[in-house]
Design an enzyme around this catalytic site. Structure first.
Site, PDB file in Angstrom:
ATOM      1  N   GLU A  68       0.964  -1.156  -0.120  1.00  0.00           N
ATOM      2  CA  GLU A  68      -0.119  -0.015  -0.093  1.00  0.00           C
ATOM      3  C   GLU A  68       0.909   1.266  -0.015  1.00  0.00           C
ATOM      4  O   GLU A  68       0.663   2.216  -0.741  1.00  0.00           O
ATOM      5  CB  GLU A  68      -1.007  -0.153   1.219  1.00  0.00           C
ATOM      6  CG  GLU A  68      -1.725  -1.257   1.326  1.00  0.00           C
ATOM      7  CD  GLU A  68      -2.761  -1.423   0.130  1.00  0.00           C
ATOM      8  OE1 GLU A  68      -2.941  -0.495  -0.888  1.00  0.00           O
ATOM      9  OE2 GLU A  68      -3.127  -2.629  -0.162  1.00  0.00           O
ATOM     10  N   ASP A 132       3.613  -4.764  -5.590  1.00  0.00           N
ATOM     11  CA  ASP A 132       3.673  -6.254  -5.105  1.00  0.00           C
ATOM     12  C   ASP A 132       5.294  -6.309  -4.537  1.00  0.00           C
ATOM     13  O   ASP A 132       5.671  -6.667  -3.653  1.00  0.00           O
ATOM     14  CB  ASP A 132       3.003  -7.160  -5.978  1.00  0.00           C
ATOM     15  CG  ASP A 132       1.702  -7.356  -5.760  1.00  0.00           C
ATOM     16  OD1 ASP A 132       0.986  -7.217  -4.947  1.00  0.00           O
ATOM     17  OD2 ASP A 132       1.186  -8.242  -6.569  1.00  0.00           O
TER      18      ASP A 132
END
Length: 219
Positions: A68, A132
């Site tokens: 995030e 990711d």
């Protein structure tokens, strides 16, 4: 919401319009540059578990938080500044370098399909793929500070984090999502790291090996 129009922004206000706090999830919001870790994901017992090893905790909840954070510097987040304003805050050289790396990532993903004849995709998942890899890199930075860190446990837990068992039809439907398919989310992400290759003795010629010059990690 109507009463908030043209009013001063309250940056400490919890925005309940995005997602319920009971949901097992997390998200980045570029409009106020906030990282939102919902209570549900911490109470799940899988993503965060007091009994898990240090390596497993860095994987299951650490890589998600890092993911995030990295969204602030992906193809969307990079267009907003620290106050959530849609302004260009990067130098031209930085933007050019970022877009070149993103294009390389997009082309790599665009050549991959879950099975012969399936649709290919690339640009649609670039933001999530960048996040990711960024999330894993953040946690590997912490891992490097611990002398006895078990990298195999860390990477195996990452496979467990995203593993799924789907039919071809479901894979086709999921391919419309902005996230890479689960098996690509694991394999392609981990292929980019020296630590992964070293942990499992992966060498040139092995199925999971990607030469350093062909790796696509943006950050």
């Amino acid at each position: 919401m109507k009463n908030k129009v043209n009013q001063a922004i309250n940056s400490s206000e919890w925005d309940m319009n995005e997602m319920s706090t009971t949901v097992s999830n997390a998200y980045y919001k570029p409009l106020d540059n906030s990282i939102n870790i919902l209570a549900g994901i911490l109470a799940d017992g899988f993503f965060y578990n007091r009994e898990a090893t240090h390596e497993e905790r860095l994987t299951r909840i650490g890589t998600i938080i890092g993911h995030e954070i990295t969204h602030a510097f992906d193809t969307q987040g990079s267009q907003f500044d620290k106050d959530g304003r849609a302004v260009n805050w990067w130098t031209n050289d930085d933007t050019t370098a970022f877009m070149a790396r993103t294009t390389k990532l997009t082309q790599f993903y665009g050549a991959l399909t879950p099975y012969p004849g399936a649709l290919s995709y690339g640009a649609s998942v670039s933001g999530e793929a960048i996040a990711d890899m960024g999330g894993v890199k953040c946690m590997l930075g912490l891992a490097s500070k611990k002398a006895d860190f078990d990298y195999q446990v860390f990477f195996k837990a990452y496979g467990e984090l995203w593993r799924q068992k789907n039919t071809y039809a479901v894979e086709e439907a999921i391919a419309e999502d902005v996230h890479p398919l689960a098996f690509l989310r694991v394999n392609v992400t981990l292929q980019q790291f020296d630590a992964f290759n070293e942990a499992f003795g992966i060498r040139s010629g092995d199925g999971m090996y990607v030469a350093p010059e062909n790796r696509i990690m943006v950050w």
